[in-house]
Motif scaffolding. Sequence first.
Motif, PDB file in Angstrom:
ATOM      1  N   VAL A  73      45.085  33.435  39.599  1.00  0.00           N
ATOM      2  CA  VAL A  73      44.535  33.743  40.917  1.00  0.00           C
ATOM      3  C   VAL A  73      43.286  32.886  41.105  1.00  0.00           C
ATOM      4  CG1 VAL A  73      45.429  36.095  40.909  1.00  0.00           C
ATOM      5  CG2 VAL A  73      43.129  35.665  40.053  1.00  0.00           C
ATOM      6  N   ASP A  74      42.980  32.558  42.352  1.00  0.00           N
ATOM      7  CA  ASP A  74      41.821  31.719  42.621  1.00  0.00           C
ATOM      8  C   ASP A  74      40.535  32.524  42.657  1.00  0.00           C
ATOM      9  OD1 ASP A  74      43.087  29.132  42.872  1.00  0.00           O
ATOM     10  OD2 ASP A  74      44.028  29.917  44.670  1.00  0.00           O
ATOM     11  N   ILE A  75      40.588  33.690  43.271  1.00  0.00           N
ATOM     12  CA  ILE A  75      39.405  34.561  43.310  1.00  0.00           C
ATOM     13  C   ILE A  75      39.851  36.008  43.130  1.00  0.00           C
ATOM     14  CG2 ILE A  75      37.675  35.584  44.834  1.00  0.00           C
ATOM     15  CD1 ILE A  75      36.992  32.939  45.895  1.00  0.00           C
ATOM     16  N   LYS A  76      39.143  36.715  42.284  1.00  0.00           N
ATOM     17  CA  LYS A  76      39.341  38.161  42.153  1.00  0.00           C
ATOM     18  C   LYS A  76      37.978  38.806  42.359  1.00  0.00           C
ATOM     19  CE  LYS A  76      40.200  40.092  38.158  1.00  0.00           C
ATOM     20  NZ  LYS A  76      40.869  40.590  36.945  1.00  0.00           N
ATOM     21  N   ALA A  77      37.862  39.619  43.388  1.00  0.00           N
ATOM     22  CA  ALA A  77      36.576  40.185  43.769  1.00  0.00           C
ATOM     23  C   ALA A  77      36.657  41.703  43.842  1.00  0.00           C
ATOM     24  CB  ALA A  77      36.131  39.621  45.121  1.00  0.00           C
ATOM     25  N   LYS A  78      35.503  42.323  43.877  1.00  0.00           N
ATOM     26  CA  LYS A  78      35.421  43.775  44.041  1.00  0.00           C
ATOM     27  C   LYS A  78      34.525  44.047  45.238  1.00  0.00           C
ATOM     28  CE  LYS A  78      32.906  46.275  41.247  1.00  0.00           C
ATOM     29  NZ  LYS A  78      32.411  46.950  40.026  1.00  0.00           N
ATOM     30  N   ASP A  79      35.005  44.927  46.142  1.00  0.00           N
ATOM     31  CA  ASP A  79      34.177  45.228  47.300  1.00  0.00           C
ATOM     32  C   ASP A  79      33.213  46.359  46.988  1.00  0.00           C
ATOM     33  OD1 ASP A  79      35.517  47.646  47.521  1.00  0.00           O
ATOM     34  OD2 ASP A  79      36.722  47.045  49.245  1.00  0.00           O
ATOM     35  N   ASN A  83      37.228  48.615  45.410  1.00  0.00           N
ATOM     36  CA  ASN A  83      38.579  48.078  45.544  1.00  0.00           C
ATOM     37  C   ASN A  83      38.610  46.633  45.046  1.00  0.00           C
ATOM     38  OD1 ASN A  83      39.565  50.449  46.893  1.00  0.00           O
ATOM     39  ND2 ASN A  83      38.532  49.719  48.744  1.00  0.00           N
ATOM     40  N   ILE A  84      39.766  46.217  44.534  1.00  0.00           N
ATOM     41  CA  ILE A  84      39.919  44.870  43.992  1.00  0.00           C
ATOM     42  C   ILE A  84      40.644  44.002  45.015  1.00  0.00           C
ATOM     43  CG2 ILE A  84      40.925  43.496  42.119  1.00  0.00           C
ATOM     44  CD1 ILE A  84      40.745  46.069  40.394  1.00  0.00           C
ATOM     45  N   ILE A  85      40.141  42.802  45.216  1.00  0.00           N
ATOM     46  CA  ILE A  85      40.711  41.878  46.194  1.00  0.00           C
ATOM     47  C   ILE A  85      41.079  40.587  45.483  1.00  0.00           C
ATOM     48  CG2 ILE A  85      40.296  40.596  48.321  1.00  0.00           C
ATOM     49  CD1 ILE A  85      38.152  42.800  48.956  1.00  0.00           C
ATOM     50  N   ILE A  86      42.361  40.228  45.561  1.00  0.00           N
ATOM     51  CA  ILE A  86      42.852  38.988  44.964  1.00  0.00           C
ATOM     52  C   ILE A  86      43.105  37.988  46.087  1.00  0.00           C
ATOM     53  CG2 ILE A  86      44.804  37.917  43.775  1.00  0.00           C
ATOM     54  CD1 ILE A  86      45.206  40.519  42.268  1.00  0.00           C
ATOM     55  N   VAL A  87      42.575  36.779  45.924  1.00  0.00           N
ATOM     56  CA  VAL A  87      42.827  35.718  46.894  1.00  0.00           C
ATOM     57  C   VAL A  87      43.432  34.536  46.143  1.00  0.00           C
ATOM     58  CG1 VAL A  87      41.852  34.149  48.605  1.00  0.00           C
ATOM     59  CG2 VAL A  87      40.909  36.452  48.350  1.00  0.00           C
ATOM     60  N   GLU A  88      44.593  34.067  46.597  1.00  0.00           N
ATOM     61  CA  GLU A  88      45.243  32.926  45.956  1.00  0.00           C
ATOM     62  C   GLU A  88      45.700  31.940  47.016  1.00  0.00           C
ATOM     63  OE1 GLU A  88      48.824  31.776  42.840  1.00  0.00           O
ATOM     64  OE2 GLU A  88      48.381  33.863  43.280  1.00  0.00           O
ATOM     65  N   VAL A 125      44.336  47.649  45.230  1.00  0.00           N
ATOM     66  CA  VAL A 125      44.290  46.198  45.181  1.00  0.00           C
ATOM     67  C   VAL A 125      44.812  45.616  46.496  1.00  0.00           C
ATOM     68  CG1 VAL A 125      45.152  44.124  44.027  1.00  0.00           C
ATOM     69  CG2 VAL A 125      44.573  46.150  42.677  1.00  0.00           C
ATOM     70  N   TYR A 126      44.081  44.648  47.032  1.00  0.00           N
ATOM     71  CA  TYR A 126      44.527  43.874  48.184  1.00  0.00           C
ATOM     72  C   TYR A 126      44.873  42.473  47.690  1.00  0.00           C
ATOM     73  CZ  TYR A 126      42.389  47.552  51.040  1.00  0.00           C
ATOM     74  OH  TYR A 126      42.057  48.746  51.608  1.00  0.00           O
ATOM     75  N   SER A 127      46.100  42.041  47.929  1.00  0.00           N
ATOM     76  CA  SER A 127      46.561  40.718  47.501  1.00  0.00           C
ATOM     77  C   SER A 127      46.699  39.829  48.728  1.00  0.00           C
ATOM     78  CB  SER A 127      47.901  40.837  46.768  1.00  0.00           C
ATOM     79  OG  SER A 127      48.416  39.581  46.434  1.00  0.00           O
ATOM     80  N   ILE A 128      45.848  38.809  48.823  1.00  0.00           N
ATOM     81  CA  ILE A 128      45.829  37.899  49.966  1.00  0.00           C
ATOM     82  C   ILE A 128      46.325  36.538  49.496  1.00  0.00           C
ATOM     83  CG2 ILE A 128      44.380  36.778  51.700  1.00  0.00           C
ATOM     84  CD1 ILE A 128      42.469  39.199  51.424  1.00  0.00           C
ATOM     85  N   PHE A 177      48.375  52.619  46.925  1.00  0.00           N
ATOM     86  CA  PHE A 177      49.199  51.489  46.503  1.00  0.00           C
ATOM     87  C   PHE A 177      48.642  50.166  47.037  1.00  0.00           C
ATOM     88  CE2 PHE A 177      52.036  54.988  45.768  1.00  0.00           C
ATOM     89  CZ  PHE A 177      52.794  54.592  44.669  1.00  0.00           C
ATOM     90  N   PRO A 178      48.978  49.069  46.391  1.00  0.00           N
ATOM     91  CA  PRO A 178      48.475  47.752  46.817  1.00  0.00           C
ATOM     92  C   PRO A 178      48.939  47.383  48.217  1.00  0.00           C
ATOM     93  CG  PRO A 178      49.404  47.636  44.597  1.00  0.00           C
ATOM     94  CD  PRO A 178      49.792  48.968  45.161  1.00  0.00           C
TER      95      PRO A 178
END
Length: 334
Positions: A73-79, A83-88, A125-128, A177-178
């Motif tokens: 993944v390019d970025i994995k962040a926490k708000d 919550n976990i946010i994945i950006v790829e 988890v949010y997968s973007i 759920f994601p």
Amino acid sequence: MRTKSKETKKGVVMINEKYIRFDWAVKRMLRDKANFGVLEGLITVLLGEQIKIDEILESEGNQMTDDDKFNRVDIKAKDSEGNIIIVEVQLTTQLFYLERILYGVAKAITEHISLGQRYSNVKKVYSINILYFDLGQGADYLYHGRNTFVGVHTGDTLKVNIKENNVIRMKAPEEVFPEYYLIRVNEFNDVATTPIEEWLDYLKNGRIKDDTTTPGLAEAREKLLYMQMSRADQLAYERHLDALAVQSDAFDAARIEGHAEGHELGLAEGRAEGLAEGRAEGLAEGRVEGRAEGRAEGELSKAKSIARKMKEMGATPDFIIQATGLTAKDIDKL
């Protein structure tokens, strides 16, 4: 938008005088806390609510054992709510991409809950996923997926009881759920009038309106300027653009040759196996199974042919693995 050209060993590379590509920014610049506003803006527009990134997380569980899969993944962040946010950002065709998304989400969930912790500690988890390749059929440039449980006979949506702060309340499955966002950049061909369209215009064309009020893009106009980078970073960025062009050419050539080779091989093997099994088990059944197995062998052959051509043209093993879905061991044997 103005551009200027720069001579390189590979030819002329066009350099945007204003804004650098987003795929470069997520790898080099958006990890800096001072630049969080750009990423927060994109996520805010997608989720429809104000998002504040608390920190960028390291993928400490990327590969726990030698036979484990890398969580690329390019970025994995926490708000601010945990919550976990994945950006790829995916630039080239990736076989089994949906499975890859699912694996990345599952990995993120398990990385952030320890053995013995209560399940209430599981984070949403949010997968973007920002895609620059043709994933499949579909006319839209933005797709959103989430889990709901719908009654088979009644059609109602299930909600469950939970206890928070000693108060019983109802929670919908989509709160747990994601959620998945697929941004198909190349499908955007509209005039940018809404916030998400302005983001797509930047992702695809590198354009940002001078008077934009879209979350994140005003910050991008200030933070993602090519001319503000150091000369070392500018040179690295130019090499990145050059590498993208070379890899794209290699992949296109390999795909064309691999498609032809795999198609012919699949047809030949499918006929041979179908005839052999047909003699033993009946002509009709043999044809069906032979065609199915032939198609599978053809797909594998096509992937290997693509990988072989990309290897000959100097593509890196990691890039070949991402593009074809083959393993490192398969590629070593080519």
